[in-house]
Design a protein around this motif. Sequence first.
Motif, PDB file in Angstrom:
ATOM      1  N   THR A  45      48.850  19.810  41.024  1.00 15.29           N
ATOM      2  CA  THR A  45      47.895  20.867  41.337  1.00 15.29           C
ATOM      3  C   THR A  45      48.522  22.206  40.989  1.00 15.29           C
ATOM      4  OG1 THR A  45      46.459  21.814  43.055  1.00 15.29           O
ATOM      5  CG2 THR A  45      48.653  21.139  43.743  1.00 15.29           C
ATOM      6  N   ALA A  46      47.720  23.077  40.413  1.00 13.98           N
ATOM      7  CA  ALA A  46      48.142  24.437  40.103  1.00 13.98           C
ATOM      8  C   ALA A  46      47.067  25.372  40.638  1.00 13.98           C
ATOM      9  CB  ALA A  46      48.318  24.633  38.601  1.00 13.98           C
ATOM     10  N   LEU A  47      47.445  26.200  41.600  1.00 20.68           N
ATOM     11  CA  LEU A  47      46.513  27.163  42.177  1.00 20.68           C
ATOM     12  C   LEU A  47      46.791  28.514  41.541  1.00 20.68           C
ATOM     13  CD1 LEU A  47      44.327  27.742  44.334  1.00 20.68           C
ATOM     14  CD2 LEU A  47      46.197  28.276  45.914  1.00 20.68           C
ATOM     15  N   VAL A  48      45.746  29.119  40.973  1.00 23.10           N
ATOM     16  CA  VAL A  48      45.868  30.442  40.357  1.00 23.10           C
ATOM     17  C   VAL A  48      45.065  31.426  41.194  1.00 23.10           C
ATOM     18  CG1 VAL A  48      45.603  31.800  38.245  1.00 23.10           C
ATOM     19  CG2 VAL A  48      46.030  29.327  38.087  1.00 23.10           C
ATOM     20  N   ASN A  49      45.731  32.431  41.737  1.00 19.37           N
ATOM     21  CA  ASN A  49      45.081  33.450  42.553  1.00 19.37           C
ATOM     22  C   ASN A  49      45.063  34.771  41.801  1.00 19.37           C
ATOM     23  OD1 ASN A  49      44.572  31.894  44.884  1.00 19.37           O
ATOM     24  ND2 ASN A  49      46.678  32.162  45.574  1.00 19.37           N
ATOM     25  N   PHE A  50      43.909  35.419  41.781  1.00 19.36           N
ATOM     26  CA  PHE A  50      43.785  36.749  41.191  1.00 19.36           C
ATOM     27  C   PHE A  50      43.558  37.765  42.304  1.00 19.36           C
ATOM     28  CE2 PHE A  50      41.012  40.213  39.652  1.00 19.36           C
ATOM     29  CZ  PHE A  50      41.938  40.836  38.822  1.00 19.36           C
ATOM     30  N   TYR A  51      44.434  38.756  42.357  1.00 21.95           N
ATOM     31  CA  TYR A  51      44.341  39.828  43.339  1.00 21.95           C
ATOM     32  C   TYR A  51      43.759  41.063  42.653  1.00 21.95           C
ATOM     33  CZ  TYR A  51      47.602  37.149  46.303  1.00 21.95           C
ATOM     34  OH  TYR A  51      48.209  36.184  47.070  1.00 21.95           O
ATOM     35  N   GLY A  52      42.497  41.352  42.914  1.00 14.83           N
ATOM     36  CA  GLY A  52      41.896  42.581  42.447  1.00 14.83           C
ATOM     37  C   GLY A  52      42.179  43.698  43.429  1.00 14.83           C
ATOM     38  N   GLU A  53      41.512  44.815  43.263  1.00 15.61           N
ATOM     39  CA  GLU A  53      41.745  45.977  44.120  1.00 15.61           C
ATOM     40  C   GLU A  53      41.491  45.625  45.588  1.00 15.61           C
ATOM     41  OE1 GLU A  53      40.404  50.691  44.518  1.00 15.61           O
ATOM     42  OE2 GLU A  53      39.619  49.427  42.901  1.00 15.61           O
ATOM     43  N   GLY A  54      42.465  45.906  46.447  1.00 16.12           N
ATOM     44  CA  GLY A  54      42.326  45.684  47.874  1.00 16.12           C
ATOM     45  C   GLY A  54      42.572  44.260  48.341  1.00 16.12           C
ATOM     46  N   ALA A  55      42.815  43.341  47.431  1.00 20.20           N
ATOM     47  CA  ALA A  55      43.010  41.941  47.831  1.00 20.20           C
ATOM     48  C   ALA A  55      44.395  41.738  48.432  1.00 20.20           C
ATOM     49  CB  ALA A  55      42.816  41.015  46.637  1.00 20.20           C
ATOM     50  N   ARG A  56      44.477  40.800  49.353  1.00 19.96           N
ATOM     51  CA  ARG A  56      45.751  40.430  49.951  1.00 19.96           C
ATOM     52  C   ARG A  56      45.642  38.989  50.442  1.00 19.96           C
ATOM     53  NH1 ARG A  56      45.971  40.731  55.521  1.00 19.96           N
ATOM     54  NH2 ARG A  56      44.072  41.460  56.557  1.00 19.96           N
ATOM     55  N   MET A  57      46.726  38.462  50.980  1.00 22.82           N
ATOM     56  CA  MET A  57      46.737  37.088  51.473  1.00 22.82           C
ATOM     57  C   MET A  57      47.388  37.076  52.855  1.00 22.82           C
ATOM     58  SD  MET A  57      46.029  33.845  50.590  1.00 22.82           S
ATOM     59  CE  MET A  57      46.073  33.784  48.788  1.00 22.82           C
ATOM     60  N   ARG A  96      50.448  43.302  50.807  1.00 21.22           N
ATOM     61  CA  ARG A  96      50.155  44.503  50.018  1.00 21.22           C
ATOM     62  C   ARG A  96      50.377  44.256  48.534  1.00 21.22           C
ATOM     63  NH1 ARG A  96      52.646  50.633  50.916  1.00 21.22           N
ATOM     64  NH2 ARG A  96      51.314  51.661  49.366  1.00 21.22           N
ATOM     65  N   VAL A  97      49.488  44.804  47.718  1.00 16.46           N
ATOM     66  CA  VAL A  97      49.645  44.819  46.261  1.00 16.46           C
ATOM     67  C   VAL A  97      49.595  46.273  45.816  1.00 16.46           C
ATOM     68  CG1 VAL A  97      48.663  44.116  44.042  1.00 16.46           C
ATOM     69  CG2 VAL A  97      48.575  42.551  45.985  1.00 16.46           C
ATOM     70  N   TYR A  98      50.525  46.674  44.971  1.00 17.41           N
ATOM     71  CA  TYR A  98      50.571  48.045  44.474  1.00 17.41           C
ATOM     72  C   TYR A  98      49.729  48.147  43.207  1.00 17.41           C
ATOM     73  CZ  TYR A  98      54.490  48.418  47.722  1.00 17.41           C
ATOM     74  OH  TYR A  98      55.276  48.392  48.855  1.00 17.41           O
ATOM     75  N   ALA A  99      48.518  48.621  43.366  1.00 17.72           N
ATOM     76  CA  ALA A  99      47.571  48.671  42.248  1.00 17.72           C
ATOM     77  C   ALA A  99      48.085  49.570  41.129  1.00 17.72           C
ATOM     78  CB  ALA A  99      46.218  49.169  42.741  1.00 17.72           C
ATOM     79  N   GLY A 100      47.823  49.155  39.910  1.00 14.91           N
ATOM     80  CA  GLY A 100      48.154  49.962  38.744  1.00 14.91           C
ATOM     81  C   GLY A 100      49.603  49.907  38.321  1.00 14.91           C
ATOM     82  N   THR A 101      50.382  48.961  38.853  1.00 14.47           N
ATOM     83  CA  THR A 101      51.803  48.875  38.499  1.00 14.47           C
ATOM     84  C   THR A 101      52.087  47.891  37.369  1.00 14.47           C
ATOM     85  OG1 THR A 101      52.107  47.316  40.338  1.00 14.47           O
ATOM     86  CG2 THR A 101      52.642  49.630  40.763  1.00 14.47           C
ATOM     87  N   ALA A 102      51.073  47.162  36.922  1.00 12.04           N
ATOM     88  CA  ALA A 102      51.271  46.238  35.796  1.00 12.04           C
ATOM     89  C   ALA A 102      51.558  47.027  34.523  1.00 12.04           C
ATOM     90  CB  ALA A 102      50.044  45.359  35.606  1.00 12.04           C
ATOM     91  N   ALA A 103      52.420  46.504  33.671  1.00  9.53           N
ATOM     92  CA  ALA A 103      52.725  47.151  32.395  1.00  9.53           C
ATOM     93  C   ALA A 103      51.467  47.250  31.547  1.00  9.53           C
ATOM     94  CB  ALA A 103      53.799  46.360  31.650  1.00  9.53           C
ATOM     95  N   PRO A 104      51.217  48.396  30.907  1.00  5.07           N
ATOM     96  CA  PRO A 104      49.991  48.574  30.120  1.00  5.07           C
ATOM     97  C   PRO A 104      49.787  47.514  29.044  1.00  5.07           C
ATOM     98  CG  PRO A 104      51.118  50.675  30.417  1.00  5.07           C
ATOM     99  CD  PRO A 104      52.045  49.620  30.929  1.00  5.07           C
TER     100      PRO A 104
END
Length: 210
Positions: free
Chosen positions: A110-122, A185-193
């Motif tokens: 099993t492979a679970l893929v989670n996408f965290y958009g703006e404001g998402a957390r776990m 917490r996820v720091y939005a906008g920190t992914a490399a362009p």
Amino acid sequence: MAEGLFPRERSEPAPGAVHVPGWLSFARQRELVAACREFGRGAAAYEQTVLPGGGVMSVRSLCLGRRWVPYRYLAAEENLAEVPGWLGDLGRAALAEAYGGAFEDFAPDTALVNFYGEGARMGMHQDREEHSPAPVVSLSLGDTCVFRLGNAEGRGRPWTDVELKSGDLFVFGGPSRFAFHGVPRVYAGTAAPGLGLRGRLNITLRETGL
């Protein structure tokens, strides 16, 4: 890959838990982002999970291989897509990196893929529906997050917060296999362009033992 003035060091925040910063090259990260996008175009689409109490998870998820629903795995005939062989190879390489030695017997179904958009957390939770004691392999892509690794007794302290950046590997097994963990917490906008991703992707590979 090292960033900033000082390179981030490999660490073991708890027995059986290993953090390897920058394990994935940038080119490999781009490949995985593209693969996760393709996964979502298939039968296993990204969805927000509805919990038994009626709450809706803020992350969007898909399952390859054995499908997880709160709080169990469905029968194999209900799989929507299989775990690609190359992803299993990546998981075995990840365990070898984290613990040393060879892990040819690790066969994630099993492979679970989670996408965290703006404001998402776990929220804090345990991965306890699996019947296998094999470690969990976690790969981070995109935005930096705070990963909270707790204890096996409950959701409260003691816990350790680890900053996971794109390309990081985190493995937890042994005494930490059933530790509560979450992403507060996820720091939005920190992914490399150049990564081609807004938000955070997390891929976890597991053996269900079913």
